[in-house]
Structure formats: C-alpha cells, structure tokens
Design a protein around this motif. Structure first.
Motif, mmCIF file in Angstrom:
data_model
loop_
_atom_site.group_PDB
_atom_site.id
_atom_site.type_symbol
_atom_site.label_atom_id
_atom_site.label_comp_id
_atom_site.label_asym_id
_atom_site.label_seq_id
_atom_site.Cartn_x
_atom_site.Cartn_y
_atom_site.Cartn_z
ATOM 1 N N GLN A 127 12.945 -5.459 1.404
ATOM 2 C CA GLN A 127 11.718 -4.729 1.729
ATOM 3 C C GLN A 127 11.498 -3.509 0.833
ATOM 4 O O GLN A 127 10.399 -2.971 0.802
ATOM 5 C CB GLN A 127 11.749 -4.265 3.187
ATOM 6 C CG GLN A 127 11.757 -5.374 4.212
ATOM 7 C CD GLN A 127 11.716 -4.821 5.624
ATOM 8 O OE1 GLN A 127 10.718 -4.249 6.060
ATOM 9 N NE2 GLN A 127 12.819 -4.973 6.340
ATOM 10 N N SER A 128 12.519 -3.088 0.111
ATOM 11 C CA SER A 128 12.445 -1.819 -0.623
ATOM 12 C C SER A 128 12.478 -1.962 -2.137
ATOM 13 O O SER A 128 12.049 -1.048 -2.855
ATOM 14 C CB SER A 128 13.618 -0.909 -0.209
ATOM 15 O OG SER A 128 13.635 -0.706 1.184
ATOM 16 N N LYS A 129 13.021 -3.074 -2.651
ATOM 17 C CA LYS A 129 13.352 -3.119 -4.078
ATOM 18 C C LYS A 129 12.143 -2.967 -4.986
ATOM 19 O O LYS A 129 12.213 -2.233 -5.995
ATOM 20 C CB LYS A 129 14.136 -4.389 -4.411
ATOM 21 C CG LYS A 129 13.422 -5.695 -4.131
ATOM 22 C CD LYS A 129 14.331 -6.883 -4.474
ATOM 23 C CE LYS A 129 13.632 -8.205 -4.253
ATOM 24 N NZ LYS A 129 14.519 -9.354 -4.589
ATOM 25 N N GLU A 130 11.020 -3.610 -4.676
ATOM 26 C CA GLU A 130 9.851 -3.489 -5.548
ATOM 27 C C GLU A 130 9.271 -2.089 -5.489
ATOM 28 O O GLU A 130 8.879 -1.517 -6.505
ATOM 29 C CB GLU A 130 8.790 -4.523 -5.165
ATOM 30 C CG GLU A 130 9.162 -5.948 -5.529
ATOM 31 C CD GLU A 130 9.497 -6.093 -7.012
ATOM 32 O OE1 GLU A 130 8.831 -5.448 -7.852
ATOM 33 O OE2 GLU A 130 10.440 -6.844 -7.325
ATOM 34 N N GLN A 131 9.224 -1.504 -4.302
ATOM 35 C CA GLN A 131 8.719 -0.150 -4.136
ATOM 36 C C GLN A 131 9.595 0.850 -4.893
ATOM 37 O O GLN A 131 9.096 1.771 -5.543
ATOM 38 C CB GLN A 131 8.670 0.205 -2.656
ATOM 39 C CG GLN A 131 7.986 1.527 -2.337
ATOM 40 C CD GLN A 131 7.924 1.785 -0.836
ATOM 41 O OE1 GLN A 131 8.173 0.883 -0.038
ATOM 42 N NE2 GLN A 131 7.596 3.004 -0.465
ATOM 43 N N LEU A 132 10.913 0.651 -4.838
ATOM 44 C CA LEU A 132 11.830 1.538 -5.557
ATOM 45 C C LEU A 132 11.680 1.368 -7.065
ATOM 46 O O LEU A 132 11.672 2.358 -7.811
ATOM 47 C CB LEU A 132 13.271 1.238 -5.151
ATOM 48 C CG LEU A 132 13.897 2.113 -4.076
ATOM 49 C CD1 LEU A 132 15.254 1.574 -3.680
ATOM 50 C CD2 LEU A 132 14.003 3.549 -4.535
ATOM 51 N N ARG A 133 11.576 0.121 -7.508
ATOM 52 C CA ARG A 133 11.486 -0.129 -8.943
ATOM 53 C C ARG A 133 10.240 0.525 -9.553
ATOM 54 O O ARG A 133 10.272 1.012 -10.672
ATOM 55 C CB ARG A 133 11.490 -1.638 -9.203
ATOM 56 C CG ARG A 133 11.672 -1.990 -10.680
ATOM 57 C CD ARG A 133 11.663 -3.489 -10.912
ATOM 58 N NE ARG A 133 12.881 -4.121 -10.421
ATOM 59 C CZ ARG A 133 12.927 -4.984 -9.411
ATOM 60 N NH1 ARG A 133 11.824 -5.310 -8.782
ATOM 61 N NH2 ARG A 133 14.064 -5.521 -9.034
ATOM 62 N N ARG A 134 9.150 0.537 -8.801
ATOM 63 C CA ARG A 134 7.892 1.100 -9.310
ATOM 64 C C ARG A 134 7.762 2.593 -9.079
ATOM 65 O O ARG A 134 6.812 3.220 -9.532
ATOM 66 C CB ARG A 134 6.703 0.410 -8.616
ATOM 67 C CG ARG A 134 6.556 -1.070 -8.914
ATOM 68 C CD ARG A 134 5.206 -1.584 -8.446
ATOM 69 N NE ARG A 134 4.972 -1.249 -7.055
ATOM 70 C CZ ARG A 134 5.229 -2.059 -6.023
ATOM 71 N NH1 ARG A 134 5.763 -3.255 -6.252
ATOM 72 N NH2 ARG A 134 4.973 -1.694 -4.780
ATOM 73 N N LYS A 135 8.729 3.161 -8.373
ATOM 74 C CA LYS A 135 8.610 4.546 -7.929
ATOM 75 C C LYS A 135 8.523 5.514 -9.098
ATOM 76 O O LYS A 135 9.279 5.428 -10.066
ATOM 77 C CB LYS A 135 9.802 4.919 -7.047
ATOM 78 C CG LYS A 135 9.646 6.249 -6.319
ATOM 79 C CD LYS A 135 10.785 6.441 -5.349
ATOM 80 C CE LYS A 135 10.642 7.752 -4.585
ATOM 81 N NZ LYS A 135 9.450 7.732 -3.699
#
Length: 366
Positions: A127-135
């Motif tokens: 649930q977090s990896k894409e949001q973290l990668r784009r952060k």
C-alpha cells in the motif's frame, strides 16, 4: 558547555533535563556526545569472544569475522558493549527491507493495528511503495502507511498497557533475525542466547523515545541487543535512578549496542534523530551493494533494485532500530498472571515531549 553543566548539576530527574537539552539544541552543539568512531576519554576497548562464532556463521549472518570487529565499553557502565558497524557491505540492506516489507506483516503486531481494521494493515508495503517512491521533499505531502508505522513486535508480543509479555500472545520469531542475534550475543560472551521477543522502532526526524528501563523480561541475565539502521541518533544511557545524569552517545547506521549485567537495567532514552553526519542523504555504508556470491546457508537475501529504492527513500528521513530480547530463562515459564510489573519500553514519540507513561515511572532502586 551547557550539557557538561547539566551533567554536573545532578539532582532530581537529572536525566530529564539532559533529555530536553539534547532534544532542543541545534545540531552544532553536540560536543558532549561520545563518538565511538573516535574513541577516547571514558571509552575503552572491550574484548570479544572470537572463538564463539565461526567466520562461516558470521558470514551467514551478514557480518564480518568477529576478529575484525571493534568493540568498546564505557567507564562506569559494566556490561555495556558498543560495536561500530560490523556488517559486511550491502548486508544492512537486508535488515532494512525485512523491517519495512516482511516483519510488519501479520501475524506480527504493529501500532497501526490499534486504530485500523485488520484488512487495512495486511500489506503495508504494497500500500505504500508507490507513494514512497514518488515522494518529494514537501512536508505537506500525505504520509504513507509505512511512514505512520511506529513499532512492530515479534515473538512474545509486548503489551504496552500492562507492560508484560504473556504465553498466549506469541507468534514465531523470524529465523533470520534470531540467527543474527545469536551470533552477536555469542561474540559478546552469551552463548545459548535465545531471541524470543523483538521490538522494532521506526523513527523520523521529529521522533524521540522516552526515558525508560527494559525490565519486563523475566530473565535479566541475558543481554538486550540493539541494532540501528538509517539516519543517526543520540542515545542517552543513565543509571539505576533518574537522579543520575546520563552519558550521551551517537548511534550510526549498522551500529550494535549490547546492554548486559549491571547495564541491563539502566535508564535510557533517545531524545533525537540526526541527519547522517556525512552530509549525504544516506550513510555511505548503505550505498554499498551486496556481494553476488553469498555463502551457503546465508540468512541474507538480495534486495531487488525496486525494493531498495523504496527503502532508500524511506531512510532519507528515518531511522530503524531493532531491539532483541530473551524473555524466559532456559526451562522457565510464565507465572499464571503472566509477566512482571516491569516498566517496559516506551514507544517512540513524534513530538518533542517524552513519553507520558515514562514520566510517571518511579526510579528503579533494585
């Protein structure tokens, strides 16, 4: 010189005054903090049990041969051992990935379980990896679930309310982390150590860990092991009472602390997380890639570039700490009421205040 003056002053709750000092001071005023990369003063070399861990077992755990480690003690703190980063190149990445991707998974327990439905916390990584990668660097971006993670418990799950462990709240302890812990404990003279409980703490630059003593384990003859990854921190190690002023020290990525004997039941805290002193987004020890040829039986796994990108983005503003404990002595069982009346570890805080429960603790006079 303000920290030195506070240390000399002593008196009622001297620990809290120094906690607040290091919490509030700017990063340029850290002259009183012990740095084990340049030992001196009250720091002395500590002997390790080199023959207790074979080079092969060290390699399997992702560690250099024990003969190559440096270990230090502190005058006035018998049983305290500090080991600056003994990990082989690239091996810290495995533990970071485990703490972010695997260990938060069910049946392990995390802080998000307290206020979220079970189905919402089943795949924090996914649930977090894409949001973290784009952060980006903006403080106003919404935080991912992984960034809201504050603690995970393993093995015997620590109860933050009762300050106890119990036989009926237990899940299998991760075998890779158990193996790492057993090798480090053996190198420090504690053969037969059993990793039975773990508390993983996840810190950000605004986090702290309140003043506390880890005494909820029923067996205090076994050491407390602490592993740090990511950004640096200031660790305060005090005495048996809060009236005793603590010693401040830096903890950097890969560093290991062992609290045993007299030092096993001392007050301690983390008032502050600091940016990597090298001035780069991540410590250079985390830039190193893992060797392609791992030894047979290694517990270390290669991380994909994609997974490490997520971990690296997370660590740019965070620190992960694993504390591993043996709860029961060989053959010991929990009493019927289970646990003890110990103070236990305070969960990490995100404000500048100490943990409110930790403040109410009376000094331990044992």
């Amino acid at each position: 010189m303000a920290a030195a003056a506070l240390t000399r002053e002593g008196g009622e709750d001297a620990f809290r005054r120094l906690f607040r000092f290091y919490r509030q001071r700017d990063a340029s005023d850290l002259r009183g903090v012990v740095d084990f990369s340049a030992p001196g003063g009250q720091v002395f070399r500590s002997q390790l049990s080199i023959s207790s861990v074979s080079d092969q077992d060290a390699y399997r755990a992702g560690l250099r041969p024990v003969s190559q480690w440096k270990a230090y003690g502190l005058s006035g703190y018998p049983g305290f051992i500090f080991i600056p980063n003994p990990f082989l190149p690239g091996c810290q990445r495995h533990w970071v990935k485990q703490c972010l991707k695997l260990y938060p998974e069910k049946p392990n327990v995390c802080n998000l379980d307290l206020h979220m439905a079970p189905e919402k916390t089943t795949d924090l990584w996914g649930q977090s990896k894409e949001q973290l990668r784009r952060k980006g660097s903006s403080k106003w971006e919404p935080r991912s679930l992984l960034e809201k993670l504050r603690w995970v418990t393993l093995g015997y799950h620590y109860n933050w309310d009762t300050k106890k462990y119990s036989a009926n709240h237990h899940t299998p302890f991760p075998s890779d982390l158990a193996f790492l812990s057993e090798q480090v404990a053996a190198a420090c003279g504690f053969r037969g150590f059993q990793a039975q409980a773990g508390i993983l703490n996840y810190y950000h630059f605004d986090s702290s860990l309140g003043i506390h003593v880890d005494e909820s384990e029923l067996d205090h003859s076994r050491p407390l092991l602490s592993f740090s990854f990511g950004q640096s921190s200031i660790f305060l190690l005090g005495g048996l009472k809060r009236e005793e002023a603590p010693t401040a020290m830096f903890m950097h990525s890969g560093d290991i602390m062992v609290m045993s004997g007299f030092s096993r039941l001392l007050y301690h805290a983390v008032p502050r997380v600091l940016p990597n002193p090298e001035g780069t987004a991540l410590p250079s020890c985390l830039d190193q890639a893992l060797s392609s040829d791992l030894p047979a039986g290694s517990v270390i796994e290669h991380s994909s570039d994609e997974d490490w990108q997520v971990c690296a983005k997370y660590l740019q503003s965070s620190r992960i700490n694993m504390t591993i404990r043996q709860v029961l002595a060989e053959g010991q069982k929990f009493p019927e009421e289970s646990g003890t009346n110990g103070k236990g570890q305070a969960p990490p805080q995100d404000s500048h205040h100490e943990n409110s429960k930790a403040k109410r603790h009376k000094p331990n006079t044992v």
